[in-house]
Design a protein around this motif. Structure first.
Motif, PDB file in Angstrom:
ATOM      1  N   VAL A  25       0.839  -1.196   0.000  1.00 32.42           N
ATOM      2  CA  VAL A  25       0.000   0.000   0.000  1.00 32.42           C
ATOM      3  C   VAL A  25       0.870   1.239   0.000  1.00 32.42           C
ATOM      4  O   VAL A  25       1.837   1.337   0.757  1.00 32.42           O
ATOM      5  CB  VAL A  25      -0.915   0.017   1.251  1.00 32.42           C
ATOM      6  N   SER A  26       0.503   2.183  -0.853  1.00 32.11           N
ATOM      7  CA  SER A  26       1.059   3.535  -0.782  1.00 32.11           C
ATOM      8  C   SER A  26      -0.007   4.387  -0.120  1.00 32.11           C
ATOM      9  O   SER A  26      -1.185   4.322  -0.487  1.00 32.11           O
ATOM     10  CB  SER A  26       1.369   4.082  -2.171  1.00 32.11           C
ATOM     11  N   ALA A  27       0.398   5.173   0.875  1.00 28.66           N
ATOM     12  CA  ALA A  27      -0.561   5.994   1.611  1.00 28.66           C
ATOM     13  C   ALA A  27       0.006   7.383   1.838  1.00 28.66           C
ATOM     14  O   ALA A  27       1.224   7.587   1.852  1.00 28.66           O
ATOM     15  CB  ALA A  27      -0.896   5.339   2.953  1.00 28.66           C
ATOM     16  N   GLN A  28      -0.905   8.321   2.021  1.00 27.82           N
ATOM     17  CA  GLN A  28      -0.530   9.697   2.305  1.00 27.82           C
ATOM     18  C   GLN A  28      -1.033  10.052   3.694  1.00 27.82           C
ATOM     19  O   GLN A  28      -2.216   9.852   4.007  1.00 27.82           O
ATOM     20  CB  GLN A  28      -1.134  10.640   1.267  1.00 27.82           C
ATOM     21  N   ILE A  29      -0.127  10.581   4.516  1.00 29.69           N
ATOM     22  CA  ILE A  29      -0.469  10.987   5.877  1.00 29.69           C
ATOM     23  C   ILE A  29      -1.058  12.397   5.825  1.00 29.69           C
ATOM     24  O   ILE A  29      -0.528  13.276   5.145  1.00 29.69           O
ATOM     25  CB  ILE A  29       0.785  10.969   6.790  1.00 29.69           C
ATOM     26  N   ASN A  30      -2.132  12.631   6.561  1.00 32.10           N
ATOM     27  CA  ASN A  30      -2.789  13.932   6.629  1.00 32.10           C
ATOM     28  C   ASN A  30      -2.055  14.809   7.643  1.00 32.10           C
ATOM     29  O   ASN A  30      -2.275  14.693   8.846  1.00 32.10           O
ATOM     30  CB  ASN A  30      -4.259  13.750   7.023  1.00 32.10           C
ATOM     31  N   VAL A  31      -1.192  15.680   7.158  1.00 34.44           N
ATOM     32  CA  VAL A  31      -0.369  16.515   8.033  1.00 34.44           C
ATOM     33  C   VAL A  31      -1.204  17.485   8.869  1.00 34.44           C
ATOM     34  O   VAL A  31      -0.764  17.930   9.927  1.00 34.44           O
ATOM     35  CB  VAL A  31       0.714  17.271   7.215  1.00 34.44           C
ATOM     36  N   SER A  32      -2.426  17.780   8.452  1.00 30.57           N
ATOM     37  CA  SER A  32      -3.262  18.708   9.216  1.00 30.57           C
ATOM     38  C   SER A  32      -4.152  18.003  10.246  1.00 30.57           C
ATOM     39  O   SER A  32      -4.972  18.636  10.895  1.00 30.57           O
ATOM     40  CB  SER A  32      -4.117  19.552   8.269  1.00 30.57           C
ATOM     41  N   HIS A  33      -3.959  16.684  10.415  1.00 31.56           N
ATOM     42  CA  HIS A  33      -4.747  15.946  11.406  1.00 31.56           C
ATOM     43  C   HIS A  33      -4.442  16.500  12.811  1.00 31.56           C
ATOM     44  O   HIS A  33      -3.286  16.801  13.133  1.00 31.56           O
ATOM     45  CB  HIS A  33      -4.410  14.453  11.344  1.00 31.56           C
ATOM     46  N   PRO A  34      -5.467  16.629  13.673  1.00 27.36           N
ATOM     47  CA  PRO A  34      -5.271  17.203  15.015  1.00 27.36           C
ATOM     48  C   PRO A  34      -4.255  16.467  15.892  1.00 27.36           C
ATOM     49  O   PRO A  34      -3.699  17.067  16.811  1.00 27.36           O
ATOM     50  CB  PRO A  34      -6.667  17.121  15.650  1.00 27.36           C
ATOM     51  N   ILE A  35      -3.986  15.196  15.615  1.00 24.08           N
ATOM     52  CA  ILE A  35      -3.040  14.450  16.454  1.00 24.08           C
ATOM     53  C   ILE A  35      -1.648  15.082  16.444  1.00 24.08           C
ATOM     54  O   ILE A  35      -0.918  15.017  17.415  1.00 24.08           O
ATOM     55  CB  ILE A  35      -2.984  12.964  16.041  1.00 24.08           C
ATOM     56  N   PHE A  36      -1.302  15.740  15.337  1.00 24.47           N
ATOM     57  CA  PHE A  36       0.036  16.326  15.225  1.00 24.47           C
ATOM     58  C   PHE A  36       0.189  17.612  16.030  1.00 24.47           C
ATOM     59  O   PHE A  36       1.306  18.060  16.257  1.00 24.47           O
ATOM     60  CB  PHE A  36       0.393  16.555  13.755  1.00 24.47           C
TER      61      PHE A  36
ATOM     62  N   PRO B 207       2.571   9.050  15.654  1.00 21.67           N
ATOM     63  CA  PRO B 207       2.706   8.192  16.837  1.00 21.67           C
ATOM     64  C   PRO B 207       2.814   6.709  16.462  1.00 21.67           C
ATOM     65  O   PRO B 207       2.182   6.244  15.505  1.00 21.67           O
ATOM     66  CB  PRO B 207       1.406   8.452  17.613  1.00 21.67           C
ATOM     67  N   GLY B 208       3.605   5.980  17.225  1.00 28.52           N
ATOM     68  CA  GLY B 208       3.799   4.553  16.986  1.00 28.52           C
ATOM     69  C   GLY B 208       2.505   3.773  17.035  1.00 28.52           C
ATOM     70  O   GLY B 208       2.284   2.860  16.236  1.00 28.52           O
TER      71      GLY B 208
ATOM     72  N   VAL C 175       0.828   1.050  14.237  1.00 23.58           N
ATOM     73  CA  VAL C 175       0.277  -0.276  14.543  1.00 23.58           C
ATOM     74  C   VAL C 175      -1.162  -0.364  14.043  1.00 23.58           C
ATOM     75  O   VAL C 175      -1.551  -1.335  13.378  1.00 23.58           O
ATOM     76  CB  VAL C 175       0.362  -0.566  16.063  1.00 23.58           C
ATOM     77  N   GLN C 176      -1.966   0.655  14.327  1.00 23.99           N
ATOM     78  CA  GLN C 176      -3.365   0.668  13.900  1.00 23.99           C
ATOM     79  C   GLN C 176      -3.483   0.689  12.370  1.00 23.99           C
ATOM     80  O   GLN C 176      -4.344   0.028  11.800  1.00 23.99           O
ATOM     81  CB  GLN C 176      -4.097   1.879  14.498  1.00 23.99           C
ATOM     82  N   LEU C 177      -2.607   1.418  11.709  1.00 21.22           N
ATOM     83  CA  LEU C 177      -2.607   1.478  10.251  1.00 21.22           C
ATOM     84  C   LEU C 177      -2.417   0.086   9.662  1.00 21.22           C
ATOM     85  O   LEU C 177      -3.156  -0.326   8.761  1.00 21.22           O
ATOM     86  CB  LEU C 177      -1.495   2.440   9.796  1.00 21.22           C
ATOM     87  N   VAL C 178      -1.459  -0.668  10.181  1.00 21.58           N
ATOM     88  CA  VAL C 178      -1.222  -2.040   9.702  1.00 21.58           C
ATOM     89  C   VAL C 178      -2.452  -2.899   9.948  1.00 21.58           C
ATOM     90  O   VAL C 178      -2.901  -3.633   9.066  1.00 21.58           O
ATOM     91  CB  VAL C 178       0.035  -2.645  10.370  1.00 21.58           C
ATOM     92  N   LYS C 179      -3.020  -2.806  11.133  1.00 16.97           N
ATOM     93  CA  LYS C 179      -4.223  -3.589  11.472  1.00 16.97           C
ATOM     94  C   LYS C 179      -5.363  -3.281  10.501  1.00 16.97           C
ATOM     95  O   LYS C 179      -6.020  -4.184   9.990  1.00 16.97           O
ATOM     96  CB  LYS C 179      -4.636  -3.278  12.912  1.00 16.97           C
TER      97      LYS C 179
END
Length: 121
Positions: A20-31, A42-43, A47-51
């Motif tokens: 899978v190629s994926a794009q991380i949302n840099v504007s997500h509130p977690i950051f 975050p680690g 883990v959740q992404l793989v799941k």
């Protein structure tokens, strides 16, 4: 679920392994909290992404029952590079359990390795 919120799938292939190629949302509130001056994925999100990606090819929701080996080799800062490649190899799958090895990489460099087991719920 983090899919289509924290990350978006750009390309999904499932032959002998999941790629899978994926794009991380840099504007997500977690950051904003992890970390304000230098956003790092975050680690637990890795883990959740793989799941979630395993659940894309298996018809059941799962629960992580064993994390045999988790290695964080480098940080993912989406302000520098928001694209990741995820590779997952299902080593064993029966009616209740999925055993797998996975990695996340950026620019040909592996930044995360994860071996584990999921159970259907």
């Amino acid at each position: 679920m983090l899919i289509n919120n924290l990350y978006t799938i750009l390309q999904f292939e499932h032959q002998e392994k999941i790629e899978v190629s994926a794009q991380i949302n840099v504007s997500h509130p977690i950051f904003k909290g992890h970390f304000p001056s230098m956003p790092i994925l975050p680690g637990v999100c890795m883990v959740q992404l793989v799941k979630e990606l395993i659940e894309e090819v298996h018809p059941h929701q799962t629960l992580l029952t064993h994390a045999g080996n988790i290695k964080f080799l480098s940080v993912i800062n989406p302000e520098i590079n928001d694209k990741v490649k995820v590779t997952i190899e299902i080593r064993n799958s029966d009616t209740n359990t999925i055993t797998f090895t996975s990695s996340i990489s950026q620019d040909q460099t592996i930044v995360f390795k994860f071996t584990g087991q999921l159970q259907n719920i």
